[in-house]
Scaffold this motif. Sequence first.
Motif, PDB file in Angstrom:
ATOM      1  N   SER A  58      39.806  32.857  40.989  1.00 37.53           N
ATOM      2  CA  SER A  58      39.669  33.971  40.056  1.00 37.53           C
ATOM      3  C   SER A  58      40.617  35.085  40.477  1.00 37.53           C
ATOM      4  N   LYS A  64      47.296  39.301  38.306  1.00 37.04           N
ATOM      5  CA  LYS A  64      47.569  37.954  37.835  1.00 37.04           C
ATOM      6  C   LYS A  64      49.054  37.802  37.512  1.00 37.04           C
ATOM      7  N   SER A 106      32.824  35.220  41.109  1.00 35.70           N
ATOM      8  CA  SER A 106      32.961  36.436  40.327  1.00 35.70           C
ATOM      9  C   SER A 106      33.458  37.566  41.218  1.00 35.70           C
TER      10      SER A 106
END
Length: 124
Positions: A58, A64, A106
């Motif tokens: 994640s 990103k 998460s």
Amino acid sequence: QVQLVESGGGSVQAGGSLRLSCASSGFTYRRYCMGWFRQAPGKEREGVAAIDSDGSISYTDFVKGRFTISKDNAKNTLYLQMNSLKPEDTAMYYCAADLVYPQCLSLSYEYNYWGQGTQVTVSS
């Protein structure tokens, strides 16, 4: 006793790169998560990236495409490759680990094991 030790931080110019490392000990389990978090002075701590024992990953949207999280199981080491660094990336970066799988993937999950942090400073 679980121990996490970060290294690799430093001061770089915008656009530069750094690779952070997190050496772990006393943390040998089949299912787990490890992650990178950061906190700038006066700001809330935020999740950067997380990876679990199966290799699922994640990332926060802000990193990103620029940052890559990875791990070397043989060396018990977690990495964060940071490219195209921006001044907004300046923060203390912490390595964390937890056994509550898969919830710990998460980036908002509250991890239980933490390192002491390594400082990353990006100048414009």
